[in-house]
Design an enzyme around this catalytic site. Structure first.
Site, PDB file in Angstrom:
ATOM      1  N   SER A 176       0.679  -1.073   0.144  1.00  0.00           N
ATOM      2  CA  SER A 176       0.004   0.112   0.019  1.00  0.00           C
ATOM      3  C   SER A 176       1.034   1.393  -0.060  1.00  0.00           C
ATOM      4  CB  SER A 176      -0.974  -0.169   1.119  1.00  0.00           C
ATOM      5  OG  SER A 176      -1.701   1.307   1.391  1.00  0.00           O
ATOM      6  N   HIS A 177       0.397   2.357  -0.413  1.00  0.00           N
ATOM      7  CA  HIS A 177       0.860   3.615  -0.383  1.00  0.00           C
ATOM      8  C   HIS A 177       1.085   4.099   1.082  1.00  0.00           C
ATOM      9  CE1 HIS A 177       0.454   3.639  -4.533  1.00  0.00           C
ATOM     10  NE2 HIS A 177       1.125   4.709  -4.810  1.00  0.00           N
ATOM     11  N   SER A 178       0.331   3.812   1.844  1.00  0.00           N
ATOM     12  CA  SER A 178       0.239   3.801   3.471  1.00  0.00           C
ATOM     13  C   SER A 178       0.682   2.926   4.446  1.00  0.00           C
ATOM     14  CB  SER A 178      -1.031   4.359   3.835  1.00  0.00           C
ATOM     15  OG  SER A 178      -1.096   4.679   5.185  1.00  0.00           O
ATOM     16  N   SER A 219       0.333   2.523  -9.163  1.00  0.00           N
ATOM     17  CA  SER A 219       1.692   2.709  -8.972  1.00  0.00           C
ATOM     18  C   SER A 219       2.378   1.643  -8.086  1.00  0.00           C
ATOM     19  CB  SER A 219       1.865   4.026  -8.408  1.00  0.00           C
ATOM     20  OG  SER A 219       1.303   4.337  -7.519  1.00  0.00           O
TER      21      SER A 219
END
Length: 224
Positions: A9-11, A70
């Protein structure tokens, strides 16, 4: 050996949270979080993903769940740098990250191989379609009924317990017409306390499967 999971995840908080959720339902499955950049900022890290894959892989393979496009690109780059042998057993699932991770974790927990775990994750893309194990009733099928007694009904944890118990048997089992070995299908039933469940089973251990599942339901999944 068992299949491991990596949550990309981006987080970092999202990846860790999804890993905790999946881990509640699959406590012996390796679920690694690879979220955020190395400094904790929002983004995806090649190094984090690579380390998580190495830690998750015991030889049975690894399934990656990604949140955005991404993240998939970064994961694909990480796969490109793996040895040929390891790359063959690492798969990026085409699945929603939360539902896919939970379904994949339960499939891994019940001994599913790499293909089975990927299929479980990607079943989250097809919530309304008929799955294997949801064939129409045959003359050989046995049936039983049980009533939910736990106050929160068939929510995530008891649903996972139900799927894991059903997976102990060779028989094909359905509950209210859906595959009893599919976590997402069971959770989609949305049944609450007092609901009557109709179970069917077909196979060499069908009666044993029904007896075990009825007992589990009527016990309240340890919540009563």
């Amino acid at each position: 050996m068992s299949v491991g999971l990596v949550i990309v995840s981006h987080s970092d908080k999202i990846a860790v949270g999804i890993g905790e959720l999946a881990g509640q339902m699959a406590p012996t499955t390796r679920v690694l979080a690879a979220g955020g950049l190395d400094d904790g900022a929002i983004g995806t890290s090649f190094e984090k993903i690579t380390r998580a894959i190495a830690e998750a892989d015991d030889g049975a393979g690894v399934v990656l769940l990604c949140d955005l496009g991404s993240a998939i690109l970064t994961a694909e780059t990480a796969l490109d740098f793996l040895d040929d042998d390891q790359r063959e057993r690492v798969v990026i699932a085409d699945a929603p990250i939360v539902e896919g991770a939970v379904a994949a974790a339960v499939a891994a927990e019940t001994g599913g191989d790499l293909a089975a775990v990927v299929t479980a994750a990607e079943s989250a893309n097809r919530p309304g379609t008929r799955e294997p194990g949801e064939s129409t009733e045959s003359a050989e099928a046995l049936s039983a009924r049980a009533t939910l007694v736990n106050k929160d009904g068939l929510h995530a944890r008891p649903a996972a317990d139900f799927v894991k118990r059903a997976s102990d048997f060779e028989a094909s089992v359905t509950v209210n017409g859906v595959n009893a070995k599919s976590l997402l299908r069971i959770m989609s039933l949305g049944v609450g306390v007092g609901s009557e469940l109709t179970l069917t089973a077909e196979g060499p251990d069908a009666q044993a499967a029904l007896d075990a599942l009825v007992e589990l339901i009527e016990s309240g999944f340890g919540e009563v």
